[in-house]
Design an enzyme around this catalytic site. Structure first.
Site, PDB file in Angstrom:
ATOM      1  N   ALA A  50       0.804  -1.221   0.000  1.00 14.13           N
ATOM      2  CA  ALA A  50       0.000   0.000   0.000  1.00 14.13           C
ATOM      3  C   ALA A  50       0.842   1.278   0.000  1.00 14.13           C
ATOM      4  O   ALA A  50       0.639   2.155  -0.857  1.00 14.13           O
ATOM      5  CB  ALA A  50      -0.970  -0.029   1.177  1.00 14.13           C
ATOM      6  N   ASP A 237      -3.702  -2.549   4.132  1.00 12.75           N
ATOM      7  CA  ASP A 237      -3.999  -1.827   2.897  1.00 12.75           C
ATOM      8  C   ASP A 237      -5.047  -0.740   3.108  1.00 12.75           C
ATOM      9  O   ASP A 237      -5.095   0.241   2.365  1.00 12.75           O
ATOM     10  CB  ASP A 237      -4.433  -2.792   1.802  1.00 12.75           C
ATOM     11  CG  ASP A 237      -3.249  -3.637   1.354  1.00 12.75           C
ATOM     12  OD1 ASP A 237      -2.936  -4.625   2.038  1.00 12.75           O
ATOM     13  OD2 ASP A 237      -2.603  -3.263   0.363  1.00 12.75           O
ATOM     14  N   ASN A 247      -6.184  -6.336   4.632  1.00 18.75           N
ATOM     15  CA  ASN A 247      -4.791  -6.670   4.338  1.00 18.75           C
ATOM     16  C   ASN A 247      -4.799  -7.904   3.439  1.00 18.75           C
ATOM     17  O   ASN A 247      -5.859  -8.451   3.126  1.00 18.75           O
ATOM     18  CB  ASN A 247      -4.012  -6.911   5.652  1.00 18.75           C
ATOM     19  CG  ASN A 247      -2.511  -6.999   5.415  1.00 18.75           C
ATOM     20  OD1 ASN A 247      -1.944  -6.179   4.692  1.00 18.75           O
ATOM     21  ND2 ASN A 247      -1.856  -7.985   5.989  1.00 18.75           N
TER      22      ASN A 247
END
Lengths: 346, 346
Positions: A50, A237, A247
């Site tokens: 990310a 994320d 995630n």
């Protein structure tokens, strides 16, 4: 301080990306000099993680502005905003992408129409990059302080230097705790289908001389049952306002197993990952990637012909299963909901 | 009734095994005519799946007796018993192997010393094989009857015709329930590191025209969260007296996720899998296989150089997480402990 490998850089007037699809076999850098190249690189996972996606997008916004200025002069902002929209949509789950594009847009729209926007935008992209690295170093300290007795740690996917502006989020904490002698052994899920654990996390830790033991994702609960793990440490994320954490797929199963075994569960993510606009994880868009990522391995078909596949790239771990969220502004301990809102208002 | 593919057969006076390492790419049968070949085939996973290993070992005992009779005449039993001991030790976790060897030994030691033992032993091996197929057909009926409303089912590894004397344990139930229109969709974990789900389960179900959706092992908990699964249906390698179940690594994590989401958890295994000599799953020996199975894929290195791996082939699911154990003698529902002992005394 060594901040690990560099996944994203701005060199000789262009975005340079370490092609993470080809690690660990080959170390190849791709030079990207237009926004479409940046969009493709994000979508095709040349760059992933990310924070790294956010930084790459910030540099992508610089490339877009350069092209728009050359083509349209003082009329550059309209075409540039259209490019930014495409850039922000390259992948749906990681909010850092949207956050970085929005920050670049905010600065860009304030610039005068009749001056080359590249120098100011490049400064901003470099600031995003430098702030991310600094955040990781800070989170490394804060997260390592939570590891209160020497233990094994388990991580998932790659939340390291490769996934960020340097040093890493989860791997930043692991680097710091390792230096402090707090870690007995680092375990890493191989993380199918993309094998970020086997290919990237192991590569990155071994470059720093930190030994790592890989395991199949399905073995993680059994590892915890053996009492070999004190903390699961992962990145994120997107984190919703209630503390739910999106995630890499497989994280949710780890959190369930961790709770069962009294293993603590730490999420390490800069505040750029926090999205207060979403009330809960149910609102986080979860990317589904091509079936071939599951059906193939290294470009070679492994599954039986005719089989279909379901390939969500992320899952959501409910806040109740998270013991600590480590950000550069401080650590939130369970339950995180109200602290999260406070933290973002600082 | 089609009982699926044949993983193990006795043809033209030898053991014939479908080489499961090479599926689904190649369909290759290996002819094995001595006990060492049988031991190697079991250890190297040419044949795998607890019941299939037991059947292959029974035929291996025939091959051992043939060689001992030829070499030693009336003195065949001593060398034969030594071979049986090696055969029983080829893999440690699946108790069906020990069970089949013990049954062959029991019959063999009662045979006269001065007659060729092969015909009687071959009859016994064939009986073990036929009984396993019959058990699977019966378990298919019993297990399918538990699926009380149309739903998606999730399976792990391969507990199918390939893992048994035919029809399969978990896949036998899925075959039967599919025929009865009770299954919306079959989901199969790909099952790293050996990919039995992607390579074998998908192949086997598709041969029968049953569509299958593969997923990465880490995605299973998230699949259950979506409400797409009513039952997890798996086989077993050994069931202890208290109902704890050893099965392919990853099964335990599925059981934890199933309990969390109200998904029911069915273990399908013939009584030859039940080991009343072990009080609980803690006593079940868990095989650790070579690290290369995790570090490589299809013979090609995927993990970073220098990475280590932990590769337990099985884990243990505690009885409290099991909703039903389906055997050919009947179905045990949670809690299973006392019923299990009664069942074996019938």
């Amino acid at each position: 301080m060594n901040d690990g490998v560099h996944a994203v850089a701005w060199t000789y007037g262009a975005l340079t990306l370490l092609d993470q699809r080809r690690l660990p076999g080959e170390t190849v850098y791709l030079r990207i000099d237009d926004v479409d190249g940046a969009i493709d690189a994000i979508r095709d996972m040349v760059v992933r993680g990310a924070p790294a996606i956010g930084i790459a997008a910030a540099y992508g916004a610089v490339l877009a502005a350069r092209a728009a200025w050359r083509a349209y002069g003082a009329g550059w902002k309209g075409p540039w905003e259209a490019d930014l929209e495409r850039l922000a949509g390259a992948r749906p789950t990681a909010v850092n992408l949207v956050w970085a594009v929005r920050r670049m847009r905010h600065l860009g729209l304030d610039l005068p129409d009749d001056q080359d926007p590249e120098p100011a935008l490049l400064d901003e992209a470099r600031a995003i990059h430098a702030e991310d690295l600094a955040a990781n170093l800070r989170m490394g300290e804060l997260g390592a302080a939570l590891v209160d007795s020497r233990c094994g740690v388990l991580t998932h996917c790659n939340a390291g230097a490769l996934a960020t502006g340097g040093y890493g989020t989860a791997l930043g904490v692991i680097r710091s705790a390792w230096k402090e002698g707090k870690i007995e052994r680092v375990y890493a899920d191989e993380t199918r289908p993309w094998l970020q654990g086997a290919r990237l996390t192991a590569w990155e830790l071994l470059q720093d001389g930190i030994p790592v033991t890989l395991l199949a994702d399905g073995a993680a609960a059994w590892l915890m049952k053996q009492g070999r793990v004190g903390w699961v440490i992962v990145g994120a994320d997107r984190i919703a306002a209630n503390g739910d954490v999106a995630n890499k797929i497989g994280t949710y199963a780890l959190a369930l197993a961790a709770r069962r075994h009294g293993v603590r569960f730490m999420v390490v993510a800069p505040t750029s990952t926090i999205d207060l606009s979403l009330a809960s994880g149910e609102d986080i868009p979860i990317e589904e990637r091509p079936a071939d990522e599951v059906l193939e391995l290294g470009g070679k078909r492994v599954a039986a012909a005719g089989a279909e596949a379901w390939n969500p790239a992320f899952d959501v771990t409910p806040a109740e299963l998270v013991d600590a969220i480590v950000t550069e502004r401080g650590v939130l301990v369970h339950p995180v909901h109200e602290c999260l809102v406070d933290l973002m208002q600082d």
